[in-house]
Design a protein around this motif. Structure first.
Motif, PDB file in Angstrom:
ATOM      1  N   ASN A 150      32.168   8.312   9.113  1.00  0.00           N
ATOM      2  CA  ASN A 150      32.206   9.158  10.293  1.00  0.00           C
ATOM      3  C   ASN A 150      31.730   8.368  11.500  1.00  0.00           C
ATOM      4  O   ASN A 150      30.758   7.625  11.418  1.00  0.00           O
ATOM      5  CB  ASN A 150      31.322  10.390  10.095  1.00  0.00           C
ATOM      6  N   TYR A 171      30.376   8.709  15.354  1.00  0.00           N
ATOM      7  CA  TYR A 171      29.782   9.666  16.280  1.00  0.00           C
ATOM      8  C   TYR A 171      29.618   9.009  17.640  1.00  0.00           C
ATOM      9  O   TYR A 171      29.275   7.838  17.736  1.00  0.00           O
ATOM     10  CB  TYR A 171      28.417  10.117  15.780  1.00  0.00           C
ATOM     11  N   ILE A 217      23.492  13.823  13.627  1.00  0.00           N
ATOM     12  CA  ILE A 217      23.888  12.879  12.574  1.00  0.00           C
ATOM     13  C   ILE A 217      22.977  13.018  11.359  1.00  0.00           C
ATOM     14  O   ILE A 217      23.452  13.035  10.218  1.00  0.00           O
ATOM     15  CB  ILE A 217      23.874  11.429  13.112  1.00  0.00           C
ATOM     16  N   SER A 258      24.076  16.314   9.690  1.00  0.00           N
ATOM     17  CA  SER A 258      25.450  16.245   9.184  1.00  0.00           C
ATOM     18  C   SER A 258      25.589  15.319   7.987  1.00  0.00           C
ATOM     19  O   SER A 258      26.320  15.614   7.048  1.00  0.00           O
ATOM     20  CB  SER A 258      26.406  15.770  10.279  1.00  0.00           C
ATOM     21  N   GLU A 259      24.893  14.202   8.031  1.00  0.00           N
ATOM     22  CA  GLU A 259      25.009  13.200   6.974  1.00  0.00           C
ATOM     23  C   GLU A 259      23.934  13.353   5.898  1.00  0.00           C
ATOM     24  O   GLU A 259      23.939  12.620   4.914  1.00  0.00           O
ATOM     25  CB  GLU A 259      24.963  11.790   7.564  1.00  0.00           C
ATOM     26  N   ASN A 260      22.993  14.279   6.129  1.00  0.00           N
ATOM     27  CA  ASN A 260      21.898  14.521   5.195  1.00  0.00           C
ATOM     28  C   ASN A 260      21.160  13.217   4.872  1.00  0.00           C
ATOM     29  O   ASN A 260      21.033  12.808   3.718  1.00  0.00           O
ATOM     30  CB  ASN A 260      22.404  15.183   3.904  1.00  0.00           C
ATOM     31  N   ILE A 261      20.699  12.565   5.940  1.00  0.00           N
ATOM     32  CA  ILE A 261      19.999  11.284   5.799  1.00  0.00           C
ATOM     33  C   ILE A 261      18.640  11.352   6.482  1.00  0.00           C
ATOM     34  O   ILE A 261      18.394  12.224   7.314  1.00  0.00           O
ATOM     35  CB  ILE A 261      20.807  10.116   6.404  1.00  0.00           C
TER      36      ILE A 261
END
Length: 87
Positions: A8, A10, A27, A30-33
């Motif tokens: 992805n 951004y 981010i 959304s990215e689960n980081i």
């Protein structure tokens, strides 16, 4: 083994955000980081890291400004220096 997948991309211009700090939060969710560092060269990069509880690394590029880099947790002269900083 190589695992190929989608990446992805951004951007503040693509994502209708209020700024870099909001973009970083988006981010992360959304990215689960949970990133350990934000690497940048501008004050907005360091503020985005600080506002999201992430350590910041300033990198001296030919257009970076020392007064902005001084706001980073760490400063490096080249991306090659990351190997000495991040272990």
């Amino acid at each position: 083994m190589i695992i190929m997948g989608w990446i992805n991309i951004y951007s503040i211009n693509i994502l209708n955000s209020g700024g870099k700090s909001e973009l970083v939060r988006h981010i992360i969710v959304s990215e689960n980081i949970q990133p350990r560092y934000i690497i940048g060269d501008r004050l907005s990069d360091f503020k985005a890291g600080m506002e999201n509880g992430i350590e910041t690394i300033g990198c001296r590029f030919y257009f970076s400004k020392d007064e902005e880099l001084n706001q980073a947790d760490y400063v490096i002269d080249s991306l090659k220096d990351l190997t000495n900083l991040i272990k």
